[in-house]
Design a protein around this motif. Structure first.
Motif, PDB file in Angstrom:
ATOM      1  N   SER A 258      24.955-127.880  15.439  1.00  0.00           N
ATOM      2  CA  SER A 258      24.562-128.137  16.823  1.00  0.00           C
ATOM      3  C   SER A 258      23.128-127.693  17.022  1.00  0.00           C
ATOM      4  CB  SER A 258      25.487-127.384  17.790  1.00  0.00           C
ATOM      5  OG  SER A 258      25.006-127.474  19.120  1.00  0.00           O
ATOM      6  N   ASP A 259      22.337-128.535  17.697  1.00  0.00           N
ATOM      7  CA  ASP A 259      20.959-128.157  17.992  1.00  0.00           C
ATOM      8  C   ASP A 259      20.861-127.314  19.257  1.00  0.00           C
ATOM      9  OD1 ASP A 259      21.668-130.105  19.737  1.00  0.00           O
ATOM     10  OD2 ASP A 259      19.931-131.396  19.420  1.00  0.00           O
ATOM     11  N   TYR A 260      21.987-126.953  19.844  1.00  0.00           N
ATOM     12  CA  TYR A 260      21.958-125.987  20.937  1.00  0.00           C
ATOM     13  C   TYR A 260      21.600-124.598  20.411  1.00  0.00           C
ATOM     14  CZ  TYR A 260      24.160-129.086  24.389  1.00  0.00           C
ATOM     15  OH  TYR A 260      24.428-130.108  25.268  1.00  0.00           O
ATOM     16  N   TYR A 261      22.059-124.289  19.211  1.00  0.00           N
ATOM     17  CA  TYR A 261      21.965-122.939  18.683  1.00  0.00           C
ATOM     18  C   TYR A 261      20.671-122.718  17.911  1.00  0.00           C
ATOM     19  CZ  TYR A 261      26.237-120.260  19.489  1.00  0.00           C
ATOM     20  OH  TYR A 261      27.224-119.484  20.054  1.00  0.00           O
ATOM     21  N   LEU A 262      20.072-121.548  18.130  1.00  0.00           N
ATOM     22  CA  LEU A 262      19.021-121.044  17.254  1.00  0.00           C
ATOM     23  C   LEU A 262      19.685-120.203  16.173  1.00  0.00           C
ATOM     24  CD1 LEU A 262      16.185-119.910  19.714  1.00  0.00           C
ATOM     25  CD2 LEU A 262      16.211-121.918  18.242  1.00  0.00           C
ATOM     26  N   SER A 263      19.310-120.427  14.935  1.00  0.00           N
ATOM     27  CA  SER A 263      19.935-119.713  13.828  1.00  0.00           C
ATOM     28  C   SER A 263      19.549-118.236  13.850  1.00  0.00           C
ATOM     29  CB  SER A 263      19.520-120.343  12.499  1.00  0.00           C
ATOM     30  OG  SER A 263      18.117-120.173  12.296  1.00  0.00           O
ATOM     31  N   PRO A 264      20.385-117.369  13.294  1.00  0.00           N
ATOM     32  CA  PRO A 264      20.011-115.947  13.217  1.00  0.00           C
ATOM     33  C   PRO A 264      18.717-115.723  12.457  1.00  0.00           C
ATOM     34  CG  PRO A 264      22.360-116.240  12.774  1.00  0.00           C
ATOM     35  CD  PRO A 264      21.760-117.613  12.831  1.00  0.00           C
ATOM     36  N   GLU A 265      18.445-116.566  11.446  1.00  0.00           N
ATOM     37  CA  GLU A 265      17.201-116.415  10.692  1.00  0.00           C
ATOM     38  C   GLU A 265      15.982-116.695  11.579  1.00  0.00           C
ATOM     39  OE1 GLU A 265      20.614-116.982   8.233  1.00  0.00           O
ATOM     40  OE2 GLU A 265      19.757-118.304   9.751  1.00  0.00           O
TER      41      GLU A 265
END
Length: 911
Positions: free
Chosen positions: A272-279
């Protein structure tokens, strides 16, 4: 065997030698000898995921084909003519109201067994050898009900099915339902990806750049906005997730460490492009920024002085934000919303509180993707300074004209100096926007907590993403026109207060409204002077306090030196030892008093050198009296600060008690805490009144009723009256402050109407372009033979299109308002991606697309009934329906020849 009640064999038994028992025992031992199973359950989920992943593409094809054919044939599957049935299998199928055995036909050409099940409209619960399946319509019912009620879990729905079927709850059905639902959700994601690719919407950040029609669908020739995009962001710790671990391990030194993880192997992730990855978030962590900060010098015009808010807000304190929560893996979410409630970005807060790195990551991503933005944050005063002083983010923020604000509600918790600089009411271009949508969004999303607290990492993220998608469509988009209309009416109501402001200006002898702007600047400068003590005054107060301490220590030393030494008695050892101990005690007191006097004297000498004092101050000197007044002033301010702090807590907790959705036990707990805090507030109020009465001249005292009614912290700041008496200032009078607030509300109302006129026309144009584009793309796909994909495009069109009738009616009604100054005539968008190509599909394919669209439109009675059910005004003025029909004609964009034209003012233009 015939056995008596006593356990003996009855006479006449045929097997008197118990040979049957021996045979049974031997058979049991023979069948019970099994090889020891060394397998574990930790990889069971991963094996199931891998098995379904191999078949997912084929299952998606089968689902799309079933979804297309079910329009005509219903949920039952009938093989097409000429299909070769290779085999059939009996399977137990669970539906909503019944469960029975069915036969699944395997058609020649099916790659997998699971895809054959999908052609029948059922979902297998096992990837390789399924014996049980659940119908797709039961899974769709669960998916839809769960999106509407996030508290609904798989266990509750499985037991609901058991109740409907009239059987006792079956625990294994919950596991089977969860497996089938995961695969069903994965198929939905695959279909969505295919649709986006067919529409050309799979480029990076496409969803983010088109998240909100009113914010981002820009038109040619529209007025420019001073702050093009307003959004708000905040963190919430309700969506925590427990990290499954073994029991704590106790080390030899007695310390405890968390046990090993018990999480099952599962490499699935929600795409999902809603989420920013933890990295992407960890790049902005504090640990990695020390090197980047070396040698960085901020611009000279940046105001980095403290405004006193850092000690008030919990998420601004380093010791709070740096604290990790050991029980949880994810400790909440950090989300950003546009001013209309559409979700822009979200990231998980992992083993931490609300750290600055989450805000940095969100702002950086939005600046790179969208350009000029303005963010509302409950600690926007400090966060804005952090962004501007950041070596990597600062230059980008200045280039993009980034602005950080504090929302209206949380702004009440900041001191007046911070409000005058950062509150939305005083910022040009913000309009009447309060930038406090996150709290309302969290009040709904908190329902997810009960079903995700003990879920796996994948299932928690899956639930959050599905909820966000549903909220964007069925909450934000469905209520967009209602929100725009309510904002417009609110701005018009504010504009109607202009005569009241004129009367206030006449009574205050204010000739021009620009004087209010000067008042705000004067107030800001005055509060800046009050908020910091000059270094010379600070040294004088410290010198005065040390002199007071020195006099006390000298008096104490004289008192102790005058104490008589005890007589040492030689008669009897007990009396002698007691006298020795008393003598030592007195000598110790004298030594301590001497040391304190000497330290105070050394400090006084040092301060005299720093202040250039040639003669020590004594009581009665002018310097002594002036310094005493300064110390009394400081004591007064600190007492006022304590009262102010307690009132802030009281104000927020009272709001929480009356908040809808607060549980009864929580309300009782808060009410009990308020009783205790009220006692503390009364004690602080008594200390304040004592300090106020000791001032020369005496300062205003406060009563309990006055403090209990305080809602704005500006009232406290006006009580400070430090080195400069501001009671005589024009802007300090209550009537003047009310008039000043009305002035800024009117300014913001004008900006709000300008922004709404732009946003409404954008929304009207979006509805026209989006509907026409999707109809056109469906026709193109059908012409190319991709009927199943074309059907999914039609479903996508109706996902938002079901609300367009209500939107048109509300906007048409708004256009008849006498105060409306905008336009509901569609314009031409800057982005051409929704414009239909000049070489349209054939007329037959367009007619087919139109007929398909009509099949998916709701019935006429339901459409008209639902169009106005959300209107605040239930009365329908005569002529509204006619105007809505005219509005539909304006938005009609298709003709038989395939050209998209809009006839407005007899000037048609082809898009």
């Amino acid at each position: 065997m015939d056995i008596s009640n006593a356990g003996e064999e009855l006479p006449g038994s045929e097997r008197a030698d118990f040979s049957l028992v021996d045979e049974l025992r031997e058979n049991y031992h023979r069948t019970s000898r099994r090889r020891r199973d060394y397998r574990t359950r930790s990889d069971r989920t991963q094996k199931m995921v891998d098995a379904f992943a191999l078949q997912l593409d084929a299952m998606t094809d089968a689902y799309m084909e079933w979804d297309l054919t079910s329009i005509d044939t219903g949920p039952t599957y009938e093989p097409t003519e000429g299909a070769v049935i290779q085999n059939t299998q009996k399977v137990f199928v669970v539906d909503v109201f019944d469960a029975n055995d069915r036969f699944v036909s395997f058609i020649e050409g099916d790659a997998f067994i699971a895809s054959s099940f999908l052609r029948h409209g059922i979902m297998p619960v096992s990837a390789l050898n399924p014996e049980v399946a659940i119908t797709i319509r039961a899974l769709e019912l669960f998916r839809t009900a769960r999106l509407r009620c996030p508290r609904l879990g798989a266990q509750a729905f499985a037991r609901t099915l058991c109740d409907l079927h009239g059987v006792a709850p079956r625990p294994h059905l919950q596991t089977q339902l969860a497996v089938a639902f995961d695969v069903y959700t994965a198929i939905h994601e695959k279909v969505c990806v295919r649709v986006q690719q067919a529409l050309g919407r799979d480029t990076p950040d496409w969803r983010l750049k088109n998240a909100c029609p009113s914010c981002m669908y820009r038109l040619e020739g529209e007025p420019s906005l001073e702050l093009p995009l307003l959004f708000t962001m905040d963190g919430n710790n309700s969506l925590k997730r427990f990290h499954r671990r073994e029991r704590e391990v106790i080390n030899e030194d007695g310390s405890t460490v968390p046990g090993d993880s018990k999480e099952r192997m599962d490499n699935r992730d929600v795409t999902s492009d809603y989420y920013l990855s933890p990295e992407a978030v960890d790049k902005w962590a504090k640990d990695g920024m020390e090197e980047a900060m070396k040698g960085f010098v901020p611009d000279s015009d940046w105001d980095e002085e403290s405004d006193g808010c850092a000690e008030r807000w919990q998420n601004m304190k380093e010791e709070v934000t740096a604290r990790a929560w050991g029980l949880y893996e994810e400790t909440g979410i950090f989300i950003s919303l546009c001013r209309h409630g559409f979700v822009l970005l979200v990231c998980d807060m992992i083993k931490s509180g609300e750290l600055a790195k989450y805000g940095f990551a969100v702002v950086f991503h939005l600046l790179k993707a969208l350009g000029e933005i303005a963010s509302g944050y409950d600690i926007g005063c400090k966060f804005g300074k952090m962004v501007r002083s950041h070596p990597k983010l600062g230059p980008l923020a200045r280039e993009s004209k980034y602005k950080s604000l504090i929302g209206a509600f949380h702004g009440l918790g900041h001191n007046r100096l911070c409000q005058a600089s950062n509150l939305t009411k005083y910022i040009r271009g913000v309009g009447l926007e309060v930038l406090e949508l996150c709290e309302a969004w969290f009040s709904k999303s908190n329902a997810l907590a009960s079903s995700t607290r003990y879920a796996s990492r994948f299932h928690r993220k899956q639930a959050v993403v599905n909820y966000i998608k549903h909220a964007d469509t069925f909450d934000a988009y469905a209520g967009l026109s209602s929100l725009l209309c309510s904002k417009y009416h609110r701005a018009l109501d504010v504009q109607k207060t202009w005569p009241v402001l004129q009367e206030s200006m006449a009574s205050l002898d204010v000739a021009d409204r620009s004087e209010f702007e000067a008042w705000l600047v004067e107030e800001r400068e005055c509060l800046k002077n009050l908020s910091r003590e000059p270094p010379e005054e600070t040294l004088k107060m410290e010198y005065y306090q040390k002199l007071v301490n020195l006099r006390e220590h000298e008096a104490n030393l004289i008192l102790i030196m005058g104490m008589d030494m005890p007589m040492v008695m030689v008669d009897g050892s007990d009396g002698y030892e007691a006298s020795v101990q008393q003598t030592r005690r007195v000598e110790t007191l004298r030594r301590h008093a001497q040391e304190l006097r000497d330290k105070s004297l050394a400090t006084v000498h040092d301060l005299e050198l720093r202040l250039g004092v040639t003669q020590t101050w004594v009581p009665g000197d002018a310097e002594w009296v002036a310094a005493a007044e300064l110390v009394s002033e400081r004591r007064y301010r600190r007492a006022l600060d304590q009262v102010q702090k307690l009132v802030i807590s009281r104000m927020f907790e009272l709001t929480r008690v009356n908040m809808a959705g607060t549980a009864y036990k929580l309300r009782k707990h808060i009410a009990k805490s308020l009783q205790v805090r009220s006692k503390a507030l009364k004690n602080a109020l008594a200390r304040y009144n004592t300090a106020a009465e000791s001032m020369v001249p005496a300062r205003p005292t406060l009563t309990w009723d006055q403090v209990a009614d305080y809602a704005f912290l500006a009232d406290f700041d006006l009580l400070r009256l430090g080195r400069e008496d501001i009671r005589e200032k024009k802007w300090a009078a209550p009537a003047a402050r009310v008039a000043m607030d009305e002035h800024f509300k009117l300014l913001r109302a004008e900006e709000e109407i300008t922004r709404l006129n732009v946003e409404i026309r954008r929304f009207v144009t979006y509805m026209r372009d989006e509907e026409g584009f999707l109809i056109h793309r469906k026709a193109v796909l059908e012409e190319s033979g991709e009927r199943a994909l074309a059907h999914q495009v039609s479903r996508l069109r109706m996902l938002q299109g079901r609300f367009n009738a209500g939107h048109k009616k509300r906007l048409a009604k708004l256009s008849r308002d006498p105060g409306f100054s905008g336009s509901v005539v569609p314009g031409i968008s800057v982005s051409k991606e929704r414009h239909v190509a000049t070489s349209p599909p054939s007329a037959d394919s367009l007619n087919t697309a139109r007929e398909g669209a009509e099949q998916h439109d709701p019935p006429e009675q339901l459409r008209h009934a639902g169009a106005g059910e959300e209107d605040d005004d239930e009365t329908d003025d005569e002529g509204i329906s006619g105007l809505a029909d005219a509005f539909d004609q304006i938005l009609d964009i298709t003709r038989d020849d395939g050209q998209r034209t809009v006839d407005v003012l007899d000037t048609p233009h082809t898009l």
